[in-house]
Design an enzyme around this catalytic site. Sequence first.
Site, PDB file in Angstrom:
ATOM      1  N   CYS B 135      11.087  23.830  -8.798  1.00 56.45           N
ATOM      2  CA  CYS B 135      12.247  22.947  -8.959  1.00 56.45           C
ATOM      3  C   CYS B 135      13.158  23.084  -7.744  1.00 56.45           C
ATOM      4  CB  CYS B 135      12.993  23.296 -10.243  1.00 56.45           C
ATOM      5  SG  CYS B 135      14.444  22.277 -10.464  1.00 56.45           S
ATOM      6  N   THR B 201       8.339  18.522  -6.983  1.00 55.01           N
ATOM      7  CA  THR B 201       8.990  17.425  -6.252  1.00 55.01           C
ATOM      8  C   THR B 201       9.433  17.857  -4.855  1.00 55.01           C
ATOM      9  OG1 THR B 201      11.047  18.025  -7.314  1.00 55.01           O
ATOM     10  CG2 THR B 201       9.771  16.254  -8.321  1.00 55.01           C
ATOM     11  N   CYS B 355      -2.033  -5.359  18.103  1.00 55.56           N
ATOM     12  CA  CYS B 355      -2.856  -4.787  19.173  1.00 55.56           C
ATOM     13  C   CYS B 355      -2.118  -4.872  20.500  1.00 55.56           C
ATOM     14  CB  CYS B 355      -4.190  -5.526  19.257  1.00 55.56           C
ATOM     15  SG  CYS B 355      -5.304  -4.835  20.507  1.00 55.56           S
ATOM     16  N   CYS B 387     -11.986  -2.382  23.230  1.00 51.40           N
ATOM     17  CA  CYS B 387     -11.486  -1.941  21.915  1.00 51.40           C
ATOM     18  C   CYS B 387     -11.731  -0.440  21.770  1.00 51.40           C
ATOM     19  CB  CYS B 387     -12.197  -2.708  20.800  1.00 51.40           C
ATOM     20  SG  CYS B 387     -11.750  -2.143  19.147  1.00 51.40           S
ATOM     21  N   CYS B 390      -9.255   1.773  17.126  1.00 52.44           N
ATOM     22  CA  CYS B 390      -8.158   2.500  16.462  1.00 52.44           C
ATOM     23  C   CYS B 390      -7.976   2.048  15.020  1.00 52.44           C
ATOM     24  CB  CYS B 390      -6.867   2.360  17.244  1.00 52.44           C
ATOM     25  SG  CYS B 390      -6.050   0.759  17.080  1.00 52.44           S
TER      26      CYS B 390
END
Lengths: 472, 445
Positions: B135, B201, B355, B387, B390
């Site tokens: 907590c 959390t 891109c 290219c 990615c």
Amino acid sequence: MAEHYKPVKYKAWEMTLEERFQEYHPPLSDREAVLEANRCLYCHDAPCMVACPTHIDIPTFIRKIATENPKGSARTILEANLLGATCSRVCPVQELCEGACVMEHDHKPIMIGRLQRYAMDYAQQKNIKFFHQGKPNGYKVAVIGSGPAGLSCAGELAKLGFDVTCYEKNKMAGGLDTYGIVVFREPVEVSLAEVKMVEELGVKMKTGVTVGKDITFKEIVDSNDAVFVGVGLGSVPPMGIPGEDFEGVVDGLDFIAETKTEKLDTIKFGNRICVIGAGNTGIDCATIARRLGSERVTIVYRRSEAEMPAYHFEYLFALGEGVSFMFLTQPVEVVGANGKVEGLKCMRMDLGEPDQSGRRVAVPNPGSEFVIPCDMIITAIGQKKQSDVMNALNEFGVKATHNGYISVDPETNRTDNPKIFAGGDCIRSKGEASTVAAVQDGKIAAAAIHMQLVGIPSPNKKHIEPVLSPVV
Amino acid sequence: MANLEIDFCGIKSPNPFWLASAPPANSAYQVQKAFEQGWGGAVWKTIGAPVLNVCNRYGTIDYKGQKVIGLNNVELISDRPIELNLREIKETKKNFPNHAVIVSVMVESKKEAWQEIVKQVEETGADGFELNFGCPHGMSERGMGSAMGQVPEYTCMVTEWVMEVATKPVIVKLTPNITDIVVPARAAVKGGASALSLINTINSIMGVDLDSFEIKPNVGGKGGHGGYAGHAVKPIALHLLSAVASDSEVQRARLPISGIGGVETWRDAVEFMLLGSTSVQVCTAVMKWGFRIVEDMIDGMSNWMDDKGFKTCDEFIGKSLPRISNFGDFDLGFQTVARINPDKCIHCNLCYIACNDAAHQCIDMKTMRVNGDMAATLQPVVREEDCVGCDLCSKVCPVDDCITMVPIDTGRPHITWNELTKKRPEVLQWDKMEEYRKEANIHIH
């Protein structure tokens, strides 16, 4: 659906005949379905579920689409409504679930109908069998009529272990779902797949058998523990005007059935057509005629737009299809020569005082007669009661309502003969006749038959009424 | 239909879906209602030290029309009288003997206090304990919760205290608010814990109101950090889960793990389980929609298992864990290039701008005729030789299966960074790296 209705620019000359009779709404893509499903708030005790006559747990089936569990979604639908595929296409959703959607007011309602179709299409494409014939309980039930009421009742009973035989006078089962819904709203295969599903539950389907002719009512009543009557209504009644036996005057339901069962290019149709009656059947006939290629299609209706029984979205659809409407126009005579239709003589009407149904009556204007030249007249002014069936059932103590429908107890759909139950359009003495209401009638009767014969409530009982949280 | 039953270090549960120790598991009414609707187990909201709560306990992230993508809270542990909680736990276990009833506990850092509460809980017949070392608000300032979980020595010590007296399994719940979660996980193992659960959390401030300048959530004009949960934290939870589940010491001790953090649907649950969770715990999704979501969780997981041919959960728990690896062990020779399907392209040109502005400028807008259309349109086309694979363009593309990443063979050696730097340590120098690139057919512009 009105909200989502996309008026396509209808260019007949750019489409083949087959293309014009494709399902009008394309299926939702996976992406569209998931996006739309995620828009659903997943309400608790949702109004859509209450508004659905079969009380499908709509938020749950939509959530299952959102979580990409379409199989579970289909099961949720079918548990409440075996004819979920037909209903997803033909339900007047804006009057029912979508009309009740909490997003109706300041957002667009969720496309419940199309999401339901998405789940149903998935189950159909994957050929998933969700239910099995129940363990035989030794009771025999006959179902007369295989329309939505009969199919629903037969299927639910088979799931519960009853030995069910269904008698259908037509060549194919499915009733109006098979023969009466325009093909671009529901292809005939969808209805026949539902028939097959019910048959696979163990229901014996006897098609081409007219009860009262091929087999007597007495034989059926004597040899079964219960009988469900879901015979629907009959053909379109005569208009009662001179000349209606001319060649070229056709029954609207027959006209629709032809497009469901015959090759489209063999169907005979006129080029200038008058459709009489502005109900949903009239709209169907008119739009079919346009899609077949008729150049001038006119719906003739004696009252005005405000009184027309067709759903508003159907009216808009017909307008988009190029159908013209002549309101406050009463047909008085079919004009013809050499036995063939040449025109429809009509009289101009005015609106008078409201009648018992609350709709203003049409008052004739004598002397205002005129002729609409046409080569075909399609009548769509309602359906006759099946008086021969009513008379036959009368002998077993089944009573009729004041207006000639079969009288039943609404809690159980039992007639005055405790062995005989009924549902669907043949009991719809008031309110809107619809597939979804017929499905619910069948379910109610199945649950009541189970209770009556087996003595315990049907395990499917929770689907009879919406399960709402207790008010505290 | 698949069998969803699980055995979590001896705790039997009809399915892996448990309520997390949180507001939905605050009372017998809630937990029993949840069990009736299908939940397999519940970790009772933490009982222990006396507390007082404040008002406006929640803050949410709403994202583009969807509410509660993330939820934070400053609610404390159970503020109901401890005797009432114990009575209700007992009643719940009695009414649902086949469901998992686990009790979360947290008291001040005193051996007697921990051992006393454990003994009290044991009398209820509950199936096990969860030690709340996570907590992050309110209790941590008092030296409890994450204040313990962030100090591995404390984690180990308190676990040992509890193990001395506990006869039922003890789950240690870990906090994510720490640099390396494996360290407290190992401390729990060392302390003798029977199982682990994670994550609690995450420290968070949900936002600031631009008109009033108040902090969200706003407690009478003030605000502070609260615990962040909900779907938004799932990727973080999956990472921490995989880090703990693949740790050698945790594996050697064979501790089952209960996964927590953003589980909203059956799909999320399956992912947690593929990464080593035996059960999953849910809070935020229930806070948004109610217990009823479990029906689809069971149905969806069961349908998925049927489709995949899994008969029991054991057959897939941890199945993806061996794929968890490190960057240094990835194949540098695995090459992909983007391909855009012109028939599916809707010409939003989001791939082009992504891109061009944010990646490697290898999509061109070309004038093309598409689909036999006589009118030419500007069509994004990948220059494949440039290219780098990615994958950004396919991530921003709004159309399913329009841009696909296609594996290609460029002749690059299939070697990992660790292998390469071991074999040729000189590549850590730029000039040598350039030499290697030339040799390996790697051209970077």
